[in-house]
Design an enzyme around this catalytic site. Structure first.
Site, mmCIF file in Angstrom:
data_model
loop_
_atom_site.group_PDB
_atom_site.id
_atom_site.type_symbol
_atom_site.label_atom_id
_atom_site.label_comp_id
_atom_site.label_asym_id
_atom_site.label_seq_id
_atom_site.Cartn_x
_atom_site.Cartn_y
_atom_site.Cartn_z
ATOM 1 N N ASP A 66 2.089 -8.136 -2.601
ATOM 2 C CA ASP A 66 1.179 -7.436 -2.269
ATOM 3 C C ASP A 66 0.501 -7.068 -3.866
ATOM 4 O OD1 ASP A 66 -0.322 -5.530 -0.196
ATOM 5 O OD2 ASP A 66 -0.215 -4.441 -2.322
ATOM 6 N N ARG A 82 0.517 -8.439 10.055
ATOM 7 C CA ARG A 82 0.779 -7.750 11.337
ATOM 8 C C ARG A 82 0.410 -8.109 12.698
ATOM 9 N NH1 ARG A 82 -0.865 -1.891 9.234
ATOM 10 N NH2 ARG A 82 -2.563 -3.268 8.816
ATOM 11 N N ARG A 109 9.596 -6.350 10.612
ATOM 12 C CA ARG A 109 9.105 -4.949 9.893
ATOM 13 C C ARG A 109 10.054 -3.722 10.720
ATOM 14 N NH1 ARG A 109 7.623 -2.006 8.165
ATOM 15 N NH2 ARG A 109 5.495 -1.443 7.876
ATOM 16 N N TYR A 127 -7.616 1.254 -7.318
ATOM 17 C CA TYR A 127 -6.288 1.839 -6.810
ATOM 18 C C TYR A 127 -5.560 2.864 -7.605
ATOM 19 C CZ TYR A 127 -6.120 -0.779 -2.334
ATOM 20 O OH TYR A 127 -6.358 -1.312 -1.142
ATOM 21 N N ARG A 186 -4.486 -13.020 4.283
ATOM 22 C CA ARG A 186 -3.377 -12.327 5.082
ATOM 23 C C ARG A 186 -2.779 -12.879 6.486
ATOM 24 N NH1 ARG A 186 -3.385 -6.948 4.098
ATOM 25 N NH2 ARG A 186 -4.310 -6.400 2.239
#
Ligand code: CP3
Length: 353
Positions: A80, A35, A44, A157, A31
């Protein structure tokens, strides 16, 4: 970024994946394009996460953000694990601080039978174009890692509808309808093989399979319901010739089974000492990991001490790819990432022979 002539850096990660000796231990961070980076947060403000992933120019820019800031030894495609599911006809969104959400989870036989088959060129041309653009921009300086979610993590998921905690519905299907479970896992396995094969054809130089939620299973459950499918993926991808990384978390009880399923390199999280994990994976494989991501919230002295402890458990043996035990956390201090990357290189530097 260093110049193209820095061949030691450009080769470090791929050589370590093949358990060849390197000038120092390579590092990349799961990752790494996320963020915690102010430049990412800025992008973003203007673009949703999936818009970034769907626009090759933007996905390329985000992929390169951490690589421009830190001396990382590999880039990872910005995307993703959910992205190929669009091609199977499953709508989803990414919710801030939650992750992927599917409003209409797959809990019936009809819903599973209705899944469409995935075609990379038709369904995710933007991913393949992003890979080509990233390779051009990297210009051989460091390799690009492609990735996919593993069938079990994707299935969880699909069935739970959001970040799974207890996996009640997933396990209920697994136990009640093993036939339907195998059908779903088989369809997802086909998708993952097609998706990753297309990523290599577009230019990905290594692949990581993320089985993030598999640690919720017992070894017996893993062996029965997951291993045959993951094994099929690794067998099919051998033909691509690129190094394959097999990653999961909370897998201390599963490492042997995961290594049996496949992977040139197997990931370990921080809940198990690296030397013990490597013994269990087997010395004929590489290992990736396994610093606790939370260490990066402590002082730089602690970062160096804890990273040093991981390096000493690896013992300088060829085949160690340094990484965190799981993805880097939002709000991680950026200066600690620089400190970690530089420390891993310096502390593991081996004299030229
Ligand atoms: O490593 C990278 O920098 C490449 C990009 C990448 C993302 N997701 C971007 C992303 C990768 C490799 C992933 C994989 C992924 N996605 C996994 C497997 C890895 C893991 O951490 O276990 C999983 C389980 C997902 C599902 C997912 N997507 C979650 C749980 C979340 C929310 C939590 C989070 O990390 O923010 C996402 C959204 C997501 N995927 C974001 C990013 C940068 C944050 C979205 C935002 O910008 O708000």
């Amino acid at each position: 970024m260093p110049s193209r002539s820095d061949t030691a850096r450009s080769q470090r990660f791929l050589k370590a994946c093949r358990r060849e000796a390197t000038d120092c231990t390579p590092i990349w961070i799961m990752r790494q394009a996320g963020r915690y980076l102010p430049e990412y947060r800025k992008l973003r403000e203007k673009h949703a996460m999936l818009e970034l992933a769907k626009t090759p120019e933007l996905a390329t820019r985000v992929t390169l953000l951490p690589v421009e800031r830190f001396d990382l030894d590999a880039a990872i495609l910005f995307s993703d694990i959910m992205v190929p599911l669009w091609g199977m006809g499953v709508p989803f969104r990414i919710e801030e601080s939650v992750g992927p959400v599917i409003d209409d989870p797959l809990r019936t036989e009809a819903a599973i039978r209705d899944l469409k088959s995935f075609d990379a060129q038709r369904d995710v041309p933007f991913v393949l174009e992003a890979i080509r653009q990233i390779r051009r921009e990297l210009d051989g300086r460091i390799p690009l890692i492609g990735f996919a979610g593993a069938p079990f993590t994707l299935a969880s998921y699909l069935i739970e509808g959001r970040s799974p905690r207890r996996l009640r519905w997933t396990k209920a299907l697994m136990f009640d309808r093993p036939d339907l479970w195998d059908e779903l896992m088989g369809r997802l396995t086909d998708t993952v093989i097609a998706y990753l094969t297309a990523q290599v054809a577009a230019g990905a130089q290594a692949l990581q399979l993320f089985d993030s939620w598999v640690g919720n299973l017992s070894p017996a459950q893993y062996a029965t319901f997951v291993q045959p499918h993951s094994r099929r993926i690794f067998q099919a991808l051998k033909e691509t010739g690129v190094p394959l990384i097999h990653f999961g978390t909370e897998t201390s009880a599963l490492l042997e089974r995961m290594a049996e399923a496949g992977g040139d390199v197997v990931g370990a999280d921080w809940r198990i000492p690296l030397d013990e994990a490597w013994r269990r994976i087997g010395q004929d494989r590489g290992i990736q990991g396994n610093l606790d991501p939370a260490v990066l919230f402590a002082g730089s002295g602690v970062v160096r001490r804890e990273a040093g402890a991981v390096l000493s458990l690896a013992g300088g043996r060829p085949g160690h790819v340094f990484n965190l035990g799981h993805g880097i956390l939002p709000e991680t201090p950026v200066e600690n990432v620089a400190c970690l990357v530089d420390f891993v290189h310096e502390a593991s530097r081996r004299p030229a022979s």
